[in-house]
Design a protein around this motif. Structure first.
Motif, PDB file in Angstrom:
ATOM      1  N   LEU A  49       0.836  -1.206   0.000  1.00 38.39           N
ATOM      2  CA  LEU A  49       0.000   0.000   0.000  1.00 38.39           C
ATOM      3  C   LEU A  49       0.871   1.256   0.000  1.00 38.39           C
ATOM      4  N   LYS A  50       1.958   1.225   0.784  1.00 33.50           N
ATOM      5  CA  LYS A  50       2.866   2.369   0.827  1.00 33.50           C
ATOM      6  C   LYS A  50       3.547   2.582  -0.529  1.00 33.50           C
ATOM      7  N   SER A  52       2.358   1.666  -3.455  1.00 31.05           N
ATOM      8  CA  SER A  52       1.331   2.150  -4.382  1.00 31.05           C
ATOM      9  C   SER A  52       1.066   3.636  -4.187  1.00 31.05           C
ATOM     10  N   ASP A  53       0.965   4.056  -2.930  1.00 36.27           N
ATOM     11  CA  ASP A  53       0.714   5.472  -2.641  1.00 36.27           C
ATOM     12  C   ASP A  53       1.904   6.344  -3.044  1.00 36.27           C
ATOM     13  N   TYR A  54       3.107   5.847  -2.803  1.00 39.73           N
ATOM     14  CA  TYR A  54       4.291   6.662  -3.080  1.00 39.73           C
ATOM     15  C   TYR A  54       4.531   6.829  -4.583  1.00 39.73           C
ATOM     16  N   LYS A  56       2.264   6.123  -6.875  1.00 39.85           N
ATOM     17  CA  LYS A  56       0.978   6.390  -7.522  1.00 39.85           C
ATOM     18  C   LYS A  56       0.722   5.411  -8.661  1.00 39.85           C
ATOM     19  N   ASN A  80      -5.457  10.389 -10.603  1.00 38.70           N
ATOM     20  CA  ASN A  80      -4.379  10.534  -9.625  1.00 38.70           C
ATOM     21  C   ASN A  80      -3.580   9.247  -9.428  1.00 38.70           C
ATOM     22  N   GLN A  81      -3.744   8.288 -10.343  1.00 41.58           N
ATOM     23  CA  GLN A  81      -2.920   7.086 -10.312  1.00 41.58           C
ATOM     24  C   GLN A  81      -2.222   6.942 -11.649  1.00 41.58           C
TER      25      GLN A  81
END
Length: 257
Positions: A49-50, A52-54, A56, A80-81
């Motif tokens: 998850l981290k 993916s968020d970092y 994007k 935003n991805q």
């Protein structure tokens, strides 16, 4: 098959980060990043998850796709991805063009951001095209005469919406109207829309909010699958003349305001 180990390493290199630098960004130790990249251990769901968020990038893209062939420009942002958007090349490192077949065009709206769908499309090579990512789309109907039903338009992907030029023709993938080929007036600065205009004036122009435009491809060339008759060529010349005149008059009107 999971590509997670080499994808973490490649994405880290794209960011020009050391293992220690990425570890700091994700709040873990350098040794953990090293163990993931060397396949000595697998990331936890929390770490995925981290990542993916970092970066994007959706988790399933990181897990299922080999990202090592992609440069930074091979990604586009959607909601935003970032999703994989590779420029396909042949054995001679020359760009290939994915061709969206007529039968599959209806499904393009649901598959345009799916790397597996894009990978299955047939590919052709047109060596005279300018640099950039190109794709060929089928034309349906007669709204963009003289372009015939069954022809293909090759478009260059437009990433920056500020590059949209009024009076040019584009293939647009839209949220509510699917895939369309139209002449465009850029009204984003005025009301946040694009005005889509048919060269066949029996069709009315209409507006599409820019936030409903999923993809935009600027016309590069067309591939006709049928021969034109002499009468069609005469009509197309007249249409092009009046179409060009309309663009010039609109540009003149703006300068006189």
């Amino acid at each position: 098959m999971s590509f997670i180990a080499k994808n973490i390493k490649h994405l880290r290199h794209l960011k020009k980060l050391s293992q220690e630098g990425l570890a700091e960004e994700l709040g873990v130790t350098r040794s953990r990043i090293g163990s993931y990249e060397e396949s000595r251990s697998s990331p936890t769901i929390e770490l995925l998850l981290k990542l993916s968020d970092y970066f994007k990038i959706p988790i399933d893209i990181i897990l299922r796709n080999d990202l090592t062939k992609a440069k930074d420009v091979s990604f586009i942002e959607l909601n935003n991805q970032r999703v994989l958007f590779p420029i396909t090349v042949d054995n001679d490192n020359e760009n290939l063009i994915e061709v969206v077949p007529v039968k599959a065009s209806a499904g393009y709206l649901s598959g345009y951001d799916d790397p597996e769908y894009i990978e299955q499309l047939q590919k052709i090579k047109l060596p005279f095209l300018p640099t950039g990512k190109h794709r060929a789309f089928p034309i349906k109907g007669d709204s963009m005469l003289p372009m015939k039903d069954g022809a293909f338009v090759v478009g260059r992907f437009i990433e920056n919406r500020n590059d949209i030029k009024s009076g040019k023709t584009y293939i647009l993938v839209t949220l509510n109207d699917g895939m369309v080929y139209k002449r465009v007036n850029n009204d984003i600065a005025i009301d946040g829309t694009l005005t889509l205009i048919s060269d066949n004036k029996t069709y009315n122009a209409y507006k599409v909010p820019i936030n409903e435009v999923l993809e935009l491809w600027e016309f590069t060339c067309s591939i006709n699958t049928q021969e034109y008759s002499e009468e069609e060529l005469k009509i197309s010349s007249i249409i092009n003349m009046f179409s060009g005149l309309g663009v010039e008059l609109k540009a003149l009107e703006k300068t006189m305001r």
